[in-house]
Design a protein around this motif. Structure first.
Motif, PDB file in Angstrom:
ATOM      1  N   LEU A  72     -20.123   1.867  12.134  1.00  0.00           N
ATOM      2  CA  LEU A  72     -19.900   1.772  10.692  1.00  0.00           C
ATOM      3  C   LEU A  72     -18.499   1.238  10.392  1.00  0.00           C
ATOM      4  O   LEU A  72     -18.306   0.481   9.436  1.00  0.00           O
ATOM      5  CB  LEU A  72     -20.140   3.119  10.020  1.00  0.00           C
ATOM      6  CG  LEU A  72     -21.608   3.560   9.993  1.00  0.00           C
ATOM      7  CD1 LEU A  72     -21.732   4.982   9.488  1.00  0.00           C
ATOM      8  CD2 LEU A  72     -22.436   2.614   9.157  1.00  0.00           C
ATOM      9  N   LYS A  76     -16.819  -0.238   6.883  1.00  0.00           N
ATOM     10  CA  LYS A  76     -16.855   0.967   6.061  1.00  0.00           C
ATOM     11  C   LYS A  76     -15.538   1.729   6.172  1.00  0.00           C
ATOM     12  O   LYS A  76     -14.889   1.734   7.209  1.00  0.00           O
ATOM     13  CB  LYS A  76     -17.991   1.901   6.504  1.00  0.00           C
ATOM     14  CG  LYS A  76     -19.361   1.283   6.405  1.00  0.00           C
ATOM     15  CD  LYS A  76     -19.739   1.083   4.964  1.00  0.00           C
ATOM     16  CE  LYS A  76     -21.144   0.512   4.873  1.00  0.00           C
ATOM     17  NZ  LYS A  76     -21.561   0.315   3.526  1.00  0.00           N
ATOM     18  N   GLU A 109     -21.564   9.313   4.798  1.00  0.00           N
ATOM     19  CA  GLU A 109     -22.838   8.780   5.280  1.00  0.00           C
ATOM     20  C   GLU A 109     -23.382   9.563   6.473  1.00  0.00           C
ATOM     21  O   GLU A 109     -24.586   9.756   6.605  1.00  0.00           O
ATOM     22  CB  GLU A 109     -22.656   7.303   5.652  1.00  0.00           C
ATOM     23  CG  GLU A 109     -23.948   6.553   5.731  1.00  0.00           C
ATOM     24  CD  GLU A 109     -23.745   5.047   5.757  1.00  0.00           C
ATOM     25  OE1 GLU A 109     -24.439   4.395   6.548  1.00  0.00           O
ATOM     26  OE2 GLU A 109     -22.913   4.536   4.987  1.00  0.00           O
ATOM     27  N   GLU A 116     -20.158   2.834  -2.827  1.00  0.00           N
ATOM     28  CA  GLU A 116     -19.928   1.942  -1.685  1.00  0.00           C
ATOM     29  C   GLU A 116     -20.929   2.227  -0.573  1.00  0.00           C
ATOM     30  O   GLU A 116     -21.494   1.315   0.014  1.00  0.00           O
ATOM     31  CB  GLU A 116     -18.503   2.120  -1.166  1.00  0.00           C
ATOM     32  CG  GLU A 116     -18.181   1.260   0.045  1.00  0.00           C
ATOM     33  CD  GLU A 116     -16.818   1.564   0.621  1.00  0.00           C
ATOM     34  OE1 GLU A 116     -16.615   1.225   1.791  1.00  0.00           O
ATOM     35  OE2 GLU A 116     -15.982   2.135  -0.085  1.00  0.00           O
ATOM     36  N   CYS A 117     -21.165   3.499  -0.287  1.00  0.00           N
ATOM     37  CA  CYS A 117     -22.104   3.871   0.766  1.00  0.00           C
ATOM     38  C   CYS A 117     -23.529   3.497   0.400  1.00  0.00           C
ATOM     39  O   CYS A 117     -24.311   3.131   1.267  1.00  0.00           O
ATOM     40  CB  CYS A 117     -22.028   5.373   1.039  1.00  0.00           C
ATOM     41  SG  CYS A 117     -20.475   5.879   1.774  1.00  0.00           S
ATOM     42  N   THR A 161     -25.139   0.059   1.477  1.00  0.00           N
ATOM     43  CA  THR A 161     -25.604  -0.260   2.822  1.00  0.00           C
ATOM     44  C   THR A 161     -27.105  -0.496   2.761  1.00  0.00           C
ATOM     45  O   THR A 161     -27.866   0.380   2.409  1.00  0.00           O
ATOM     46  CB  THR A 161     -25.314   0.909   3.794  1.00  0.00           C
ATOM     47  OG1 THR A 161     -23.925   1.180   3.768  1.00  0.00           O
ATOM     48  CG2 THR A 161     -25.737   0.575   5.198  1.00  0.00           C
ATOM     49  N   CYS A 214     -16.246   6.814   3.481  1.00  0.00           N
ATOM     50  CA  CYS A 214     -17.651   6.415   3.398  1.00  0.00           C
ATOM     51  C   CYS A 214     -18.402   6.828   4.664  1.00  0.00           C
ATOM     52  O   CYS A 214     -19.519   7.333   4.594  1.00  0.00           O
ATOM     53  CB  CYS A 214     -17.765   4.923   3.181  1.00  0.00           C
ATOM     54  SG  CYS A 214     -19.457   4.345   3.032  1.00  0.00           S
ATOM     55  N   ILE A 215     -17.782   6.613   5.814  1.00  0.00           N
ATOM     56  CA  ILE A 215     -18.402   6.985   7.085  1.00  0.00           C
ATOM     57  C   ILE A 215     -18.659   8.479   7.126  1.00  0.00           C
ATOM     58  O   ILE A 215     -19.744   8.933   7.509  1.00  0.00           O
ATOM     59  CB  ILE A 215     -17.517   6.549   8.277  1.00  0.00           C
ATOM     60  CG1 ILE A 215     -17.450   5.019   8.355  1.00  0.00           C
ATOM     61  CG2 ILE A 215     -18.038   7.139   9.584  1.00  0.00           C
ATOM     62  CD1 ILE A 215     -16.392   4.498   9.317  1.00  0.00           C
TER      63      ILE A 215
END
Length: 77
Positions: A43, A48, A56, A7-8, A11, A52-53
């Protein structure tokens, strides 16, 4: 690769550029924590997840959730 990593990884460079334009990177009066909090909130606004945040930005999930709670309390009062 975990599902969070996938998922990340989605971006795009264009998405990051749009988010980065919203806040200047170097503002003398803004400390490191405030910049991290802004990145977290940007984010989150981009849809997000907390996991994920955290991945990241190199933060723990607890730190991301702490920022969410702080902002929620600040906006309520």
């Amino acid at each position: 690769m975990t599902s969070v990593s996938v998922e990340c990884a989605r971006t795009s460079v264009a998405d990051r550029a749009a988010l980065n334009d919203a806040f200047p990177k170097k503002v003398a009066s803004v400390d490191m924590w405030t910049r991290k909090a802004q990145e977290v909130l940007l984010l989150e606004a981009a849809g997000k997840s907390a996991d994920c945040i955290a991945e990241e930005l190199g933060l723990s999930r607890a730190s991301v959730l702490r920022i969410f709670r702080f902002v929620e309390r600040a906006s309520a009062g």
